[in-house]
Design an enzyme around this catalytic site. Structure first.
Site, mmCIF file in Angstrom:
data_model
loop_
_atom_site.group_PDB
_atom_site.id
_atom_site.type_symbol
_atom_site.label_atom_id
_atom_site.label_comp_id
_atom_site.label_asym_id
_atom_site.label_seq_id
_atom_site.Cartn_x
_atom_site.Cartn_y
_atom_site.Cartn_z
ATOM 1 N N PHE A 87 0.803 -1.228 0.000
ATOM 2 C CA PHE A 87 0.000 0.000 0.000
ATOM 3 C C PHE A 87 0.838 1.282 0.000
ATOM 4 O O PHE A 87 0.459 2.279 0.649
ATOM 5 C CB PHE A 87 -0.971 0.025 1.205
ATOM 6 C CG PHE A 87 -1.530 -1.319 1.561
ATOM 7 C CD1 PHE A 87 -2.135 -2.104 0.594
ATOM 8 C CD2 PHE A 87 -1.436 -1.811 2.855
ATOM 9 C CE1 PHE A 87 -2.638 -3.362 0.907
ATOM 10 C CE2 PHE A 87 -1.924 -3.064 3.173
ATOM 11 C CZ PHE A 87 -2.520 -3.841 2.196
ATOM 12 N N CYS A 88 1.943 1.287 -0.707
ATOM 13 C CA CYS A 88 2.817 2.477 -0.752
ATOM 14 C C CYS A 88 3.182 2.965 0.645
ATOM 15 O O CYS A 88 3.329 4.174 0.876
ATOM 16 C CB CYS A 88 2.170 3.613 -1.547
ATOM 17 S SG CYS A 88 1.786 3.172 -3.219
ATOM 18 N N ALA A 89 3.321 2.034 1.568
ATOM 19 C CA ALA A 89 3.788 2.386 2.917
ATOM 20 C C ALA A 89 4.748 1.277 3.332
ATOM 21 O O ALA A 89 4.547 0.589 4.343
ATOM 22 C CB ALA A 89 2.614 2.505 3.877
#
Ligand code: PMP
Length: 396
Positions: free
Chosen positions: A350-352
Site C-alpha cells: 500500500f505504498c507504505a
C-alpha cells in the site's frame, strides 16, 4: 445493527460488486456526478476568457475554492491550491519550504508523505500516541531554523488516527509548523485547520467520493507566496518580459496552479465537500464505526486471519483494516475474492513499505513478502457487504 444513513447527495452511484477498497479510490457520490453533469454542457476556459461560458467557469472554479476553504476550516489568509492529488499537494509543499527547512516525518507514513521532503529527519513509527508525541518533542527540541513536522491524519494501512492535535501543539511549542496528510482522514472525519491548529492539509478528491484528478493543498500563505511557482507557465505568471528570467510570478493560489486548471475536478470535489458539510457527520461516523466493529468481530472468528495495528487494538480508527493471513499470500487471496465473489480489496504494501514491513513481520506470516490484505470502506457500504467478505474469507 442500523442500516445505511440515507442522504441522497451522498448516495454512491453505480451498483454491482462489493467495493471494499475505498482507501485506494472511493466510489463516486451523486453530488459529484450531478455537479459534473451540470457543468459539462456549459463550461469554457477558466481565468482566460471573456465569453459567458468562460465567466461562469471562472466563477464556479473560485466558488469551489471557497467551499473547500470552508470545509477545511481555513482561517483568514489561508490558501486553497488545487492540485492533482495528495501526492501532488505534498510535493508542492515540499518545493515551497523556505531554504534550509528540516522536515520531521515518522516511518509510518504513506510514500507520498515520506519521499518528497528534501531534508528529512525520519523518526521510527511510534508504538502509541504518547510515544509519537514524546518522540516528536525530542526531535523538535534539537532542531534550529525552519522546521516542518508532517504526519498522516489516519493511517492508510490500519485506519488508526494519529494524534494530530497533540503533535500540532508540540510543533508550535518548538516554533515548527505541521502538515497533515488527510487523504484517509477527510473521507471519514471532519478536518479543520482551525480546530486542529494545523498549518497545512493535503487531500485527494478520488478518495473523497469525487472523480479522479483533483486534490488540494490548503494552509498558511506566507511560505507558498514566497516560493517559486510549482508549475512555471501561463496562469502562474503576472508579467513576462523580453529577456530570459524577466518574470513576475502571480501571487495567491494562481502562483502554483500553472496551466489550465481541472475545473470539473475542482467543482465535483467542492460538491462533495458541500454535501458532507450539510450531512450529519456524527451519524455517518457512528454508522461506519458499527460496520467496523461488525467487521473486526467477524474477522476474529475467521481462522488464520489477524488484524495489524500500530497503536494497539483499542485505538481509534476509520473504516480500514489490514490483515495477515497466516502465511497465505494476500495477493492470491485478493484475487480469489475478486474472481469468486466479486469483492474488491487490496493486497500488498500500500505504498507504505516501511510500516507494512514492520507490521507484517510476524512468525506465522513468513513467505508473504511482507504484504497484507486491506479492507476499506465508507459511504454506501452495508452490513451485507461486510457479511459477504466474512463468508468469502471463511470459505477460502
Ligand atoms: N497519503 C495517504 C495516507 C494515502 O492513503 C494516499 C493514497 N493511498 C496518499 C497519500 C496518496 O494519494 P494520491 O495517490 O491520491 O496522491
Amino acid at each position: 445493527m442500523s442500516l445505511a444513513v440515507h442522504t441522497s447527495d451522498l448516495d454512491i452511484i453505480g451498483a454491482g460488486f462489493v467495493p471494499l477498497d475505498y482507501a485506494a479510490t472511493a466510489p463516486c457520490v451523486r453530488a459529484a456526478a450531478d455537479a459534473v453533469n451540470a457543468l459539462l454542457p456549459r463550461y469554457g476556459s477558466v481565468h482566460r476568457g471573456t465569453g459567458p461560458r468562460s465567466q461562469t467557469s471562472t466563477l464556479e472554479y473560485e466558488r469551489a475554492r471557497d467551499v473547500i476553504a470552508d470545509f477545511l476550516g481555513c482561517r483568514p489568509g489561508d490558501q486553497v491550491i488545487f492540485t492533482r492529488n495528495t501526492t501532488d499537494a505534498l510535493n508542492l509543499l515540499a518545493r515551497a519550504l523556505p531554504p534550509g527547512t528540516t522536515t520531521v516525518v515518522f516511518d509510518g507514513e504513506h510514500h507520498a508523505n515520506l519521499l518528497p521532503w528534501p531534508n528529512a529527519l525520519r523518526l521510527p513509527a511510534p508504538a502509541s500516541w504518547a510515544d509519537a508525541v514524546t518522540t516528536a518533542e525530542r526531535a523538535l527540541r534539537e532542531l534550529r531554523g525552519p522546521v516542518l513536522l508532517t504526519v498522516t491524519g489516519a493511517s492508510n494501512v490500519t485506519g488508526e488516527l494519529w494524534p494530530v492535535r497533540e503533535l500540532a501543539a508540540v510543533a508550535h511549542r518548538h516554533g515548527a509548523r505541521i502538515a497533515v496528510d488527510a487523504a484517509q482522514l477527510a473521507p471519514h472525519v471532519p478536518v479543520s485547520l482551525a480546530d486542529l491548529d494545523a498549518d497545512y492539509v493535503a487531500l485527494s478528491g478520488h478518495k473523497l467520493y469525487a472523480p479522479f484528478g483533483a486534490g488540494v493543498l490548503a494552509g498558511r500563505a506566507d511560505w507558498l507566496d514566497a516560493a517559486p511557482p510549482y508549475l512555471a507557465g501561463g496562469g502562474a505568471s503576472a508579467h513576462v518580459g523580453d529577456r530570459a528570467g524577466d518574470v513576475r510570478w502571480a501571487a495567491g493560489p494562481a502562483r502554483h496552479e500553472g496551466g489550465t486548471p481541472n475545473l470539473l475536478g475542482a467543482v465535483s470535489l467542492a460538491a462533495v465537500c458541500s454535501a458532507l458539510g450539510e450531512a450529519d457527520r456524527a451519524a455517518l461516523r457512528a454508522h461506519e464505526q458499527e460496520l467496523l466493529a461488525h467487521l473486526r468481530e467477524g474477522l476474529r472468528r475467521v481462522p488464520g486471519v489477524a488484524e495489524v495495528s500500530i497503536f494497539g487494538t483499542g485505538s481509534e480508527r476509520v473504516g480500514i483494516v489490514s490483515l495477515t493471513l497466516n502465511g497465505r499470500d494476500p495477493s492470491v487471496v485478493a484475487g480469489r475474492l475478486a474472481e469468486g465473489f466479486g469483492i474488491g480489496v487490496r493486497a500488498g504494501k500500500f505504498c507504505a513499505h516501511p510500516l507494512v514491513r514492520r507490521l507484517s513481520e510476524t512468525p506465522g506470516n513468513a513467505g508473504c513478502d511482507g504484504g497484507l490484505l486491506r479492507v476499506s470502506f465508507g459511504l454506501g457500504t452495508t452490513p451485507e457487504d461486510i457479511d459477504s467478505l466474512l463468508a468469502a474469507l471463511a470459505s477460502l
